[in-house]
Design a protein around this motif. Sequence first.
Motif, mmCIF file in Angstrom:
data_model
loop_
_atom_site.group_PDB
_atom_site.id
_atom_site.type_symbol
_atom_site.label_atom_id
_atom_site.label_comp_id
_atom_site.label_asym_id
_atom_site.label_seq_id
_atom_site.Cartn_x
_atom_site.Cartn_y
_atom_site.Cartn_z
ATOM 1 N N GLN A 1 0.842 -1.198 0.000
ATOM 2 C CA GLN A 1 0.000 0.000 0.000
ATOM 3 C C GLN A 1 0.879 1.251 0.000
ATOM 4 O O GLN A 1 0.642 2.191 -0.749
ATOM 5 C CB GLN A 1 -0.897 -0.002 1.247
ATOM 6 N N VAL A 2 1.885 1.221 0.830
ATOM 7 C CA VAL A 2 2.752 2.389 0.971
ATOM 8 C C VAL A 2 3.468 2.683 -0.357
ATOM 9 O O VAL A 2 3.543 3.832 -0.794
ATOM 10 C CB VAL A 2 3.759 2.174 2.122
ATOM 11 N N THR A 3 3.945 1.634 -1.012
ATOM 12 C CA THR A 3 4.627 1.825 -2.293
ATOM 13 C C THR A 3 3.695 2.524 -3.283
ATOM 14 O O THR A 3 4.083 3.479 -3.956
ATOM 15 C CB THR A 3 5.059 0.461 -2.877
ATOM 16 N N GLU A 4 2.453 2.056 -3.351
ATOM 17 C CA GLU A 4 1.503 2.669 -4.297
ATOM 18 C C GLU A 4 1.189 4.111 -3.911
ATOM 19 O O GLU A 4 1.148 5.002 -4.769
ATOM 20 C CB GLU A 4 0.202 1.867 -4.342
ATOM 21 N N ASP A 5 0.943 4.333 -2.644
ATOM 22 C CA ASP A 5 0.565 5.676 -2.194
ATOM 23 C C ASP A 5 1.701 6.675 -2.420
ATOM 24 O O ASP A 5 1.472 7.820 -2.816
ATOM 25 C CB ASP A 5 0.183 5.659 -0.706
ATOM 26 N N ILE A 6 2.910 6.226 -2.161
ATOM 27 C CA ILE A 6 4.064 7.114 -2.341
ATOM 28 C C ILE A 6 4.199 7.480 -3.825
ATOM 29 O O ILE A 6 4.433 8.643 -4.177
ATOM 30 C CB ILE A 6 5.358 6.438 -1.821
ATOM 31 N N ALA A 7 4.004 6.508 -4.693
ATOM 32 C CA ALA A 7 4.113 6.786 -6.130
ATOM 33 C C ALA A 7 3.054 7.805 -6.555
ATOM 34 O O ALA A 7 3.325 8.745 -7.314
ATOM 35 C CB ALA A 7 3.973 5.488 -6.926
ATOM 36 N N ARG A 8 1.842 7.612 -6.050
ATOM 37 C CA ARG A 8 0.765 8.564 -6.389
ATOM 38 C C ARG A 8 1.089 9.964 -5.876
ATOM 39 O O ARG A 8 0.943 10.952 -6.593
ATOM 40 C CB ARG A 8 -0.560 8.108 -5.758
ATOM 41 N N ALA A 9 1.543 10.029 -4.636
ATOM 42 C CA ALA A 9 1.825 11.340 -4.040
ATOM 43 C C ALA A 9 2.953 12.040 -4.804
ATOM 44 O O ALA A 9 2.881 13.237 -5.101
ATOM 45 C CB ALA A 9 2.201 11.184 -2.570
ATOM 46 N N ARG A 10 3.976 11.282 -5.150
ATOM 47 C CA ARG A 10 5.094 11.875 -5.866
ATOM 48 C C ARG A 10 4.621 12.495 -7.186
ATOM 49 O O ARG A 10 4.964 13.632 -7.513
ATOM 50 C CB ARG A 10 6.150 10.792 -6.130
ATOM 51 N N ALA A 11 3.792 11.743 -7.914
ATOM 52 C CA ALA A 11 3.284 12.241 -9.195
ATOM 53 C C ALA A 11 2.468 13.515 -8.987
ATOM 54 O O ALA A 11 2.569 14.473 -9.763
ATOM 55 C CB ALA A 11 2.446 11.160 -9.874
ATOM 56 N N ILE A 12 1.665 13.530 -7.946
ATOM 57 C CA ILE A 12 0.838 14.714 -7.672
ATOM 58 C C ILE A 12 1.715 15.926 -7.367
ATOM 59 O O ILE A 12 1.496 17.020 -7.883
ATOM 60 C CB ILE A 12 -0.131 14.437 -6.500
ATOM 61 N N PHE A 13 2.731 15.731 -6.557
ATOM 62 C CA PHE A 13 3.608 16.866 -6.221
ATOM 63 C C PHE A 13 4.254 17.439 -7.472
ATOM 64 O O PHE A 13 4.298 18.657 -7.667
ATOM 65 C CB PHE A 13 4.686 16.436 -5.214
ATOM 66 N N TYR A 14 4.727 16.563 -8.342
ATOM 67 C CA TYR A 14 5.335 17.074 -9.577
ATOM 68 C C TYR A 14 4.294 17.799 -10.422
ATOM 69 O O TYR A 14 4.541 18.871 -10.955
ATOM 70 C CB TYR A 14 6.009 15.939 -10.359
ATOM 71 N N ALA A 15 3.120 17.204 -10.511
ATOM 72 C CA ALA A 15 2.067 17.835 -11.317
ATOM 73 C C ALA A 15 1.711 19.211 -10.771
ATOM 74 O O ALA A 15 1.284 20.095 -11.515
ATOM 75 C CB ALA A 15 0.832 16.933 -11.359
ATOM 76 N N GLN A 16 1.880 19.393 -9.472
ATOM 77 C CA GLN A 16 1.550 20.686 -8.859
ATOM 78 C C GLN A 16 2.746 21.643 -8.875
ATOM 79 O O GLN A 16 2.714 22.684 -8.227
ATOM 80 C CB GLN A 16 1.072 20.479 -7.412
ATOM 81 N N GLY A 17 3.792 21.246 -9.560
ATOM 82 C CA GLY A 17 4.907 22.180 -9.755
ATOM 83 C C GLY A 17 6.039 22.076 -8.764
ATOM 84 O O GLY A 17 6.854 23.005 -8.646
ATOM 85 N N ALA A 18 6.138 20.958 -8.052
ATOM 86 C CA ALA A 18 7.274 20.803 -7.140
ATOM 87 C C ALA A 18 8.570 20.854 -7.948
ATOM 88 O O ALA A 18 8.643 20.292 -9.038
ATOM 89 C CB ALA A 18 7.172 19.475 -6.404
ATOM 90 N N SER A 19 9.567 21.549 -7.403
ATOM 91 C CA SER A 19 10.831 21.601 -8.134
ATOM 92 C C SER A 19 11.620 20.319 -7.895
ATOM 93 O O SER A 19 12.450 19.934 -8.702
ATOM 94 C CB SER A 19 11.643 22.825 -7.712
ATOM 95 N N GLU A 20 11.334 19.657 -6.782
ATOM 96 C CA GLU A 20 12.027 18.403 -6.510
ATOM 97 C C GLU A 20 11.219 17.613 -5.489
ATOM 98 O O GLU A 20 10.590 18.195 -4.603
ATOM 99 C CB GLU A 20 13.419 18.715 -5.940
ATOM 100 N N VAL A 21 11.214 16.299 -5.632
ATOM 101 C CA VAL A 21 10.566 15.449 -4.634
ATOM 102 C C VAL A 21 11.560 14.365 -4.240
ATOM 103 O O VAL A 21 12.056 13.633 -5.094
ATOM 104 C CB VAL A 21 9.286 14.784 -5.193
ATOM 105 N N ARG A 22 11.872 14.311 -2.960
ATOM 106 C CA ARG A 22 12.851 13.322 -2.492
ATOM 107 C C ARG A 22 12.177 12.297 -1.611
ATOM 108 O O ARG A 22 11.356 12.629 -0.760
ATOM 109 C CB ARG A 22 13.915 13.992 -1.618
ATOM 110 N N LEU A 23 12.558 11.044 -1.810
ATOM 111 C CA LEU A 23 12.064 9.988 -0.917
ATOM 112 C C LEU A 23 13.171 9.659 0.071
ATOM 113 O O LEU A 23 14.318 9.457 -0.324
ATOM 114 C CB LEU A 23 11.716 8.747 -1.748
ATOM 115 N N ALA A 24 12.842 9.629 1.333
ATOM 116 C CA ALA A 24 13.827 9.215 2.332
ATOM 117 C C ALA A 24 14.146 7.751 2.070
ATOM 118 O O ALA A 24 13.256 6.904 2.140
ATOM 119 C CB ALA A 24 13.271 9.409 3.733
ATOM 120 N N GLU A 25 15.399 7.458 1.728
ATOM 121 C CA GLU A 25 15.736 6.101 1.278
ATOM 122 C C GLU A 25 15.893 5.144 2.459
ATOM 123 O O GLU A 25 15.623 3.959 2.348
ATOM 124 C CB GLU A 25 17.023 6.109 0.451
#
Lengths: 514, 351
Positions: A316-340
């Motif tokens: 679930q987390v993998t899917e949700d993170i992917a969705r959120a990342r895409a949304i942030f970029y679509a909203q104009g984020a200059s960068e999105v980082r995932l804590a590795e």
Amino acid sequence: MLPLPPTANDANLFKIMNYSPHSAEQTSHNMDKGEFLRQLKTQLKADNILSEPEQLRVYECDALSVYQVLPWLVVLPETTEQAQAVLKLCSKYGVPVVVRGAGTGLSGGALPVANGVLLSMAKFNRILAIDPDNRCARVQSGVRNLAVSEATAPYGLYYAPDPSSQLACTIGGNIAENSGGVHCLKYGLTVNNILSIHLLTIDGDLLTLGGAGLDSSGYDLLAIVTGSEGLLGIVVEATLKLLPMPETASTLLAIFTSIEQAGAAVAAIISDGLIPAGLEMMDSLAIQAAEAFIHAGYPVDAAALLLCEMDGMSEQVTEDIARARAIFYAQGASEVRLAETDHERKKLWAGRKATFPAVGRLSPDYYCMDGTIPRKYLADVLLGIADLAAQYGLAVANVFHAGDGNLHPLILYDANKDNDLARVEVLGHKILELCIAVGGTITGEHGVGMEKLNGMCLQFATAELQQFHAVKAAFDARGLLNAGKAIPSLARCAEFGAMHVHHGQLPRPDLERF
Amino acid sequence: MDNTDQLRECVLAAIAHKTPLHIIGGNSKAFYGRATQGEPFHVAKHSGVIHYEPTELVITARCGTPLADIKKLLTEHGQMLAFEPPHFGNTATIGGTVSAGLSGSRRAYTSAVRDVVLGIRLINGQGEVVKFGGEVMKNVAGFDVSRLQVGALGTLGVLLDISLKVLPRPETEITLAFILNEAQALTTMIELGRQNLPLSAMCFESNTLHVRLSGAESALKAAQQRLGGEVLSPIIAKTFWRSLREQQHEFFQGDTPLWRLSLAPATPQPQLSGQWFIDWGGALRWLKTDESAETIFATMQSLSAHACRFRSVLGCEFQPPAEALAKLQRNIKHAFDPHGLFNRGRLYAEW
Ligand SMILES: Cc1cc2nc3c(=O)[nH]c(=O)nc-3n(C[C@H](O)[C@H](O)[C@H](O)COP(=O)(O)OP(=O)(O)OC[C@H]3O[C@@H](n4cnc5c(N)ncnc54)[C@H](O)[C@@H]3O)c2cc1C
């Protein structure tokens, strides 16, 4: 920056913003202190009764330290029976009582009253039972919030509400304030996470509200007591819901070059059907302060950042993170980082959690505000706050629970400078007006206490305030518990309304003028 | 249609003439609560959604708005009322739903009616229109009068408008069935409840444990692999959960009094004769029994639990409160309804 001269209207505001309790909000009694002490000593150990000024000093304020009142007496009962005996005495002689947990409250809720007993719950610090099968813990009300999750961790369970003050604040204080935390967007506030409480009334009755199950019969008094700021009764014990610890948690850091984009991104996440475990926003001043203090790796040149955490099963987390990342970029984020790594994730949150003290390093003093607004107005209100801050010549840092629209503007000031605090209070008040204007509220989680009594006059009409007073009277007819807090007297509101002329119009024409 | 003024006129007239009122929405839950005295007071015309903004996760509607309309609107936007409210008939209104305070199977895992009520507008017993809470998620200004209305069965005033928090619908749902005996089922529910699983319901009846999972497809697949069990076809699953929610399931048929027991989920089955249906992962037990009310109330009291005789020819009856609590509840009633106008006797016989 040069402060603007206060307007005539502001000058009036200054006058009413010094927080001596209104005469209509005080409770008088003729009890002799010596005699009262003598009677107390028949009930409590002498060590648990404090009456020397230097002992009382410790209790003169909560975390809103700009207001200080020396209590008449301080008592620290060790058992429910002792607390009951103290209340019965107070009730008998009409002595007001203020309950105190850890004193981390930010609205002056635990501020003593000069002729009253300060009842400290510090000795109610035992976890009474952990019941993993029923996923609950029974604790005394003076137990610290974090202590619960620490004690239940070996069972794979935790207590969800996590105020930033959780190291110190007590469960009793949390219930009295209906406290929230970073995770309450997904897991709810205190009210959503308690099963039952034992409540002492001012008459000394011990009530059980709620039950072992989820629903109980009759009125939901558990709900009305939660968030009642010590006005209705004293919580001595609580049964808390526990949740299984999430299998995985992942955190994204999204960086924005404008506040508007960050605000829009918050709305976009929610409208896409995601409910993050936490969705927090920081503006540039907060980012810079936190980065200088903690070195969390925040981008110091960003206008705003969002921290977005997803938790649950790893798929679930993998899917949700992917969705959120895409949304942030679509909203104009200059960068999105995932804590590795988990280490990186914790570092990101450490920065967020340390922002208050970090901001404290920028300025001799800061004042923490608290209001909630509909999410769609986030950007507008933040820009509005920036305008107001400039007008009053003060700097404001914003770090807050964006996911549920709960703002915490931190106003920087210097208490040693003449007039600085007064300006802060007026600015704070204007910020709250802004919150109300967009359909929000003057407090999301820190409570009204002493601090926001005037704000309550703006948010509620006379009939509503009267209804609150009637509820108070149902529990405490003589108004002895935390007198003069949380619900303003009608007299105060009438005076406040008279001084607070807004757009040439009396905001409260419905009130009788005193 | 906004009927506030008209409803308020009626309340004022009732005060003037000392006429008690029996508030009626869709009358779908007339069986729930004790018999009520008073003049029928129909409020369903005060109806319609006032404000709905999916991105704010909030809907505000007038009390008479049909529950079905609200659910339809939310579904169109991929959202839902997360407390899975029972309708008990086509006429159910949102006002009645909140006043009754009944939540469905999702209650134990997602939320209850009380968890989602954010604000209300109310006519109190003085005939005043008062507003509490609002449309924001977090609000601690003043006492939480809004939540107090949940389950108050209209005894504190006429609910006019209600703001509710809504949630996104889960991406997918599956229901797993396990053939088990009652003891095994109780143990399994305890074990599953302690794990981090995307549970949205667990119930047991006769010999089958039903476990519903909600979330992303990949997560549900993984959970299903871990748990085993037979996957029900979506249509069968949907029908099953609806029949439970609406009490159309065959367990709920017949004339034997039906009791609703709210207790700690891991409680071993109480020593009461009759037939059981276990919901909320063990925290809600339906019991069909001829045991006396005294026996059941006493048994529940010893478990810090609460019972309600839910459907019976004898009428509805709630767990009696302890004396001090009874007094406090009477005070609360008086604080809202000093003339004793609203739904007299519905909650407790005395008022
Ligand atoms: C750095 C910092 C960060 C914070 N972060 C958050 C946050 O993230 N979220 C949040 O919600 N709050 C936050 N707070 C505010 C504060 O910590 C909470 O309001 C907390 O719940 C107060 O608990 P306490 O034990 O310190 O209560 P106190 O401050 O002692 O008392 C608060 C109120 O509760 C009443 N009270 C205390 N105990 C009882 C009792 N047993 N029975 C009845 N009434 C009682 C008091 O009379 C008073 O009105 C923060 C505060 C600080 C200083």
